[in-house]
Design an enzyme around this catalytic site. Structure first.
Site, short mmCIF file in Angstrom:
data_model
loop_
_atom_site.label_atom_id
_atom_site.label_comp_id
_atom_site.label_asym_id
_atom_site.label_seq_id
_atom_site.Cartn_x
_atom_site.Cartn_y
_atom_site.Cartn_z
N GLU A 195 -7.41 10.63 27.17
CA GLU A 195 -7.56 10.99 25.75
C GLU A 195 -7.09 9.88 24.80
O GLU A 195 -7.06 10.07 23.60
CB GLU A 195 -6.77 12.26 25.40
CG GLU A 195 -7.10 13.47 26.23
CD GLU A 195 -6.14 14.63 25.95
OE1 GLU A 195 -5.34 14.55 24.98
OE2 GLU A 195 -6.18 15.62 26.72
N GLU A 222 -11.08 9.45 25.82
CA GLU A 222 -12.25 10.09 26.44
C GLU A 222 -11.93 11.53 26.81
O GLU A 222 -10.78 11.90 26.98
CB GLU A 222 -12.72 9.31 27.68
CG GLU A 222 -11.63 8.72 28.55
CD GLU A 222 -10.68 9.73 29.16
OE1 GLU A 222 -11.17 10.79 29.61
OE2 GLU A 222 -9.47 9.49 29.21
#
Length: 348
Positions: free
Chosen positions: A306, A164
């Site tokens: 991430e 994300e």
């Protein structure tokens, strides 16, 4: 379609197969436990991982919960898509396909940016004042996640990870986690990308006030009220992956907050989640415990998000998936079965 339970009746079979491998019993420790968990999901070696990184902006950033300017969201998306950043480096090192997806970034990307356009809206609303998303928007974002996972499965990928990107998404994730689990905001709210102690107290107060606005225990309502477009896409993606029988490499705090929604809707999802690491982000261990995932693979103090924790753990997961189907047994290796000797004298 619903998430099928794993067949736990096969656990004894897999444990027995491990004892038959040419090594002292229990000598692989937690790695052996991971091998059994993976086999219950898919007994074949895992060979083709995909990381889907969803991005979105957050209206709650208006409440001074972060020092990061909002443009960092879109800038990092372009950076990741062009091979920059930790997630892209780690994915490249481990031969993991990375797809960067815009589901709610407050920016218009060009084709040259290489960011997949699945935009639902240009960021969420400020959930201290109004719901972050409408229920229709939330459902649409979840469906975006489902579709992408379905496409990955059709392309032959056999394990899915989620990442994300979104300025202020730790505030959204903490609010959602607190509302879903009952943990107090101070228990599951950290400093995100960097704030002072006084600013942390402010962040916790913002979350506490926001939760009080939405007195419901319905997971979908809470996701719409407090979540983000990337969180909704991940929650939908997890549901789809589990329905398809794919193991999910669970990353850090934010993806775990999304997983809380998936597991509230489909409790069987928990059996498909592989906790890749415990994040350095305050409260992550509590969320893992709430989901019954108390043995994360790594504890490196990472808190980048991430999908990086999943990427670092992937080689261990891949190795574990090969132990049962590929490691030689005592008989295959023509080695005296020392485990059977220990069993005869009651030591196994």
């Amino acid at each position: 379609m619903s998430v099928p339970p794993v067949d736990r009746n096969k656990k004894e079979l897999y444990v027995a197969q491990l004892l038959g491998k040419a090594m002292p019993p229990h000598s692989l420790g937690v790695l052996a436990e991971l091998a059994v968990k993976l086999a219950l999901i898919n007994p074949k070696p895992l060979r083709k991982p995909a990381l889907i990184l969803f991005a979105g902006d957050h209206g709650i950033a208006e409440e001074a919960v972060t020092h990061s300017p909002q443009e960092i969201t879109w800038q990092q998306c372009v950076n990741f898509a062009h091979g920059g950043g930790a997630c892209s480096l780690f994915a490249r090192c481990n031969a993991v396909e990375l797809t960067v997806v815009d589901v709610g970034v407050d920016h218009v990307f060009t084709q040259e940016d290489l960011v997949l356009d699945q935009k639902v809206s240009f960021g969420t609303k400020n959930f201290l004042k109004e719901p972050a998303m409408t229920q229709a928007q939330c459902t649409q974002a979840m469906e975006k996640g489902r579709i992408l996972v379905r496409e990955k499965r059709q392309a032959g990928f056999d394990v899915i990870a989620f990442g994300e990107m979104g300025v202020a998404n730790t505030t959204s994730a903490s609010a959602l986690a607190s509302a879903l689990t009952g943990y107090a905001p101070f228990e599951v709210t950290g400093k995100g990308s960097g704030i002072s102690e006084a600013e942390l107290l402010h962040k916790q107060e913002v979350i506490e006030k926001a939760i009080a606005r939405y007195p419901t225990d319905d997971a979908l309502e809470l996701l719409a009220c407090l979540g983000g477009f990337e969180l909704a896409a991940i929650a939908g993606g997890i549901l789809e992956a589990c329905e398809l029988g794919l193991p999910v490499l669970l990353d850090g705090f934010i993806t775990t907050a999304a997983a809380l929604v998936s597991c509230a809707l489909e409790p069987n999802c928990k059996s498909y989640l592989i906790p890749c690491h415990v994040s350095g982000m305050h409260g992550h261990s509590l969320l893992l415990h709430y989901l019954g995932l108390d043995s994360p693979i790594l504890d490196l103090g990472m808190q980048l998000g991430e999908g990086t924790g999943s990427l670092v753990a992937w080689p261990i997961v891949a190795l574990a998936s090969r132990i049962l189907p590929e490691m030689t047994s005592f008989s295959e290796g023509k080695v005296t079965d020392s485990t059977e000797i220990l069993s005869r004298i009651g030591l196994v």
